[in-house]
Every structure is written in structure tokens, then in C-alpha cells.
Design a protein around this motif. Structure first.
Motif, mmCIF file in Angstrom:
data_model
loop_
_atom_site.group_PDB
_atom_site.id
_atom_site.type_symbol
_atom_site.label_atom_id
_atom_site.label_comp_id
_atom_site.label_asym_id
_atom_site.label_seq_id
_atom_site.Cartn_x
_atom_site.Cartn_y
_atom_site.Cartn_z
ATOM 1 N N LEU A 1 0.982 -1.179 0.155
ATOM 2 C CA LEU A 1 0.045 0.130 0.033
ATOM 3 C C LEU A 1 0.722 1.152 -0.153
ATOM 4 C CD1 LEU A 1 -2.783 -1.143 2.758
ATOM 5 C CD2 LEU A 1 -3.137 -0.831 0.263
ATOM 6 N N SER B 1 -6.862 -4.747 3.271
ATOM 7 C CA SER B 1 -6.480 -3.760 2.622
ATOM 8 C C SER B 1 -5.643 -4.217 1.520
ATOM 9 C CB SER B 1 -6.112 -2.551 3.421
ATOM 10 O OG SER B 1 -5.188 -3.115 4.452
ATOM 11 N N THR B 2 -4.424 -5.083 1.965
ATOM 12 C CA THR B 2 -3.466 -5.324 1.196
ATOM 13 C C THR B 2 -4.120 -6.364 -0.122
ATOM 14 O OG1 THR B 2 -1.870 -5.360 2.906
ATOM 15 C CG2 THR B 2 -1.428 -6.709 0.868
ATOM 16 N N SER C 1 -6.093 -4.112 -2.207
ATOM 17 C CA SER C 1 -5.370 -3.080 -3.209
ATOM 18 C C SER C 1 -4.904 -3.948 -4.390
ATOM 19 C CB SER C 1 -4.170 -2.710 -2.652
ATOM 20 O OG SER C 1 -3.276 -3.498 -2.146
ATOM 21 N N LEU D 1 -9.460 4.541 0.901
ATOM 22 C CA LEU D 1 -9.527 3.063 0.759
ATOM 23 C C LEU D 1 -10.653 2.358 1.596
ATOM 24 C CD1 LEU D 1 -7.953 0.748 -0.305
ATOM 25 C CD2 LEU D 1 -6.328 0.655 1.378
#
Length: 316
Positions: free
Chosen positions: A107, A248-249, A252, A301
């Protein structure tokens, strides 16, 4: 012989403007003051700086050469002023940021590149570390910011944390994993596949153990461990292995179409991703700009992830 730089600056202004009155106005000085300076400079040099009786004023070869030195002083002064203004506005400087590897690679690197499209003269020095190393780096003044997941911040640590994303993990796998083809995904099925273990010092390792306990198991079939994010992703793409990653990783990387998350809720870690810094650290404009940029990007995000979860992954 030492020449006062201010005298050279006034000479340069007169030569450039073509007259004493005009040169004085350029510098915000009075005509008598500039005339006295030129007289002092001629006396100091021992040579005339202007041809007598010529209008507009015409510098002698020596006067012209000295005026060029004065113009260099003016240019350097302007450049110094621009440098100060740029630093104060956070458009230049150095940002030293450390963080946990998966977040930095997945990120922060992209967010840093995006930041520098606007602040091209800010240099970013990035390093890796987990919470103990990052705290030490902040305390010793080795880094300006840390981006890492934490549980609780010890009182009296001298650090302040700004939450930028709630803790949320998912089980990551390749896009064509057999579990994604199941009509009904059973948690017990997770134990039938090999696992990739996070690095030993990563908080994700504790999350993996918590997941296994919630499934009624004490260990999993670990086939690979300790790799970087790119190592883990490449291993996932070529196998039926599973691993625990921050949502989140994984999110993304959705456009890469390499890995995805199983639509299966798992226990949430009692931690959050934070921006960590020294409480009494001197304010550095470039660091503040970078911190605001990271916080803003994570806010965006977070909203995207929430919409994705409701619409696709876990159903709305």
C-alpha cells in the motif's frame, strides 16, 4: 581585497536598470544611498566603474564584470528564498518513514509515488520494521513516521498514534482456488489445504494461530514461511495454499487479478493500522504533508473496501 556583497548587488541593479534612480527603485533604496555606495566601491577598487558623461550610464569593462558577480549574488539570494518557502510549504525536504513489510509493499509504496507526483522535490526514505523496532526508531529520531498495526499504545511512551484503518484480516488465495468453487464454504475445509505462515515477528502470525484455534485446530500444514509480500503472492498464484493477510492489502491488488479473499469472515484482530510519531517532535512541513496524504488515501480506501464488501464479497 574584500568587497561587500551588498555593494556588488547595488552595482548590478544600476547596470541592469540603466540608471541610479532606476536601480535604487529596483532594490527599494534611495538614490542618494546607492550613489554613495557606488562612490565607495569605486574608491575601494581604485578604478572607475562607469564611463563619465555617458547617458544612460555605461559601465566600464571592470564595472560590467563586477556587476555580473552582483547578479550572481542576487540570483543566489532569490534561490535561497525559494528554498526556504518551499521547505515551509512542505514542497521539499526529507520524509523518513518506516513500517511493516506487507503494508509498505502492498500500500504505502504506491501512495508515496502518488504523493510525489505533487511534491516532486520531497525525498522519501523508507525502511522496514515491526512495532518494537519502529518505536525505537522514532524515539532515537531515526525515522519521522511509522505505519504499523498496534494493539494499545503504552502510556508514557512519548508517542502518539493516529488510526488510519481498523484491523481486518482475510484468508487470501489464488483466483482459481478450489474453495471458491464450493457451493457452501465450510470453515473446517480450510484445514484441508496447506498454509503460508507470515514472518515470525509479524503480528499476522498471532492472527493465524487465533484463526486455527477458532477452527478447533492447534496447527496447520505450513508449507512456506517468512517471505516478502511478493514472495507470498507468487506462491499463492502457483498453489492451493492459503494465508492470512490484511484485507486492505488484498483489496489493493484486486486489479492485478492474482489473488483474492475467501468470502468467509474470520476473527478480527484487536488492533488498528496507525500513523505513529513522536509526541514532541519538531514540526516538519514535508512530513506533515505526507502524513495527511497517507491518512486521506486510507480514508478513501476504507470507503472503497466497505462498498466492495457489501456489494460483492460478503453480500449486502
Amino acid at each position: 581585497m574584500k568587497i561587500d556583497e551588498r555593494h556588488l548587488v547595488q552595482l548590478a541593479a544600476v547596470v541592469k536598470a540603466g540608471g541610479v534612480v532606476e536601480g535604487a527603485a529596483m532594490l527599494g533604496l534611495t538614490q542618494p544611498a546607492v550613489s554613495r555606495t557606488l562612490a565607495l566601491l569605486e574608491k575601494r577598487v581604485g578604478e572607475p566603474l562607469f564611463d563619465r558623461g555617458r547617458r544612460p550610464l555605461q559601465p566600464t569593462p571592470l564595472g560590467r564584470e563586477l556587476a555580473q558577480h552582483g547578479m550572481a549574488v542576487i540570483a543566489a539570494s532569490r534561490k535561497a528564498t525559494e528554498t526556504i518557502d518551499s521547505f515551509r510549504l512542505g514542497r521539499s525536504g526529507v520524509v523518513r518513514v518506516g513500517g511493516t513489510p506487507y503494508f509498505m509493499d502492498g500500500l504505502i509504496a504506491g501512495m508515496a509515488a502518488d504523493f510525489q507526483t505533487i511534491h516532486a522535490d520531497v525525498r522519501i526514505e523508507q525502511s522496514y520494521g515491526y512495532i518494537s523496532d519502529l518505536k525505537q526508531g522514532l524515539t532515537l529520531g531515526q525515522i519521522d513516521l511509522a505505519i504499523c498495526p498496534i494493539d494499545l499504545l503504552d502510556e508514557g511512551s512519548g508517542l502518539v498514534a493516529q488510526e488510519i484503518l481498523p484491523g481486518r484480516n482475510v484468508i487470501a488465495c489464488r483466483l482459481t482456488h478450489p474453495l471458491l468453487m464450493s457451493r457452501k464454504l465450510r470453515p473446517a475445509s480450510l484445514l484441508e489445504y496447506p498454509w503460508i505462515a507470515p514472518p515470525p515477528t509479524s503480528p499476522l502470525l498471532a492472527d493465524l494461530h487465533s484463526l486455527l484455534l477458532s477452527l478447533g485446530a492447534t496447527e496447520a500444514k505450513i508449507r512456506y514461511s517468512g517471505g516478502s509480500l511478493m514472495n507470498v503472492v507468487n506462491y499463492l498464484k502457483g498453489s492451493d495454499a492459503l494465508t492470512v493477510l490484511p484485507h486492505s492489502t488484498v483489496f489493493s491488488m484486486r486489479n492485478d487479478r492474482s489473488i483474492t479473499a475467501l468470502p468467509l469472515p474470520i476473527p478480527h484482530p484487536e488492533r488498528a493500522l496507525v500513523l505513529l510519531r513522536q509526541k514532541d517532535a519538531p514540526g516538519m512541513p514535508a512530513v506533515e504533508n505526507f502524513a495527511r496524504h497517507i491518512a486521506r488515501r486510507f480514508k478513501e480506501l476504507k470507503h472503497l473496501i466497505e462498498r466492495h464488501e457489501q456489494a460483492i464479497v460478503w453480500g449486502g
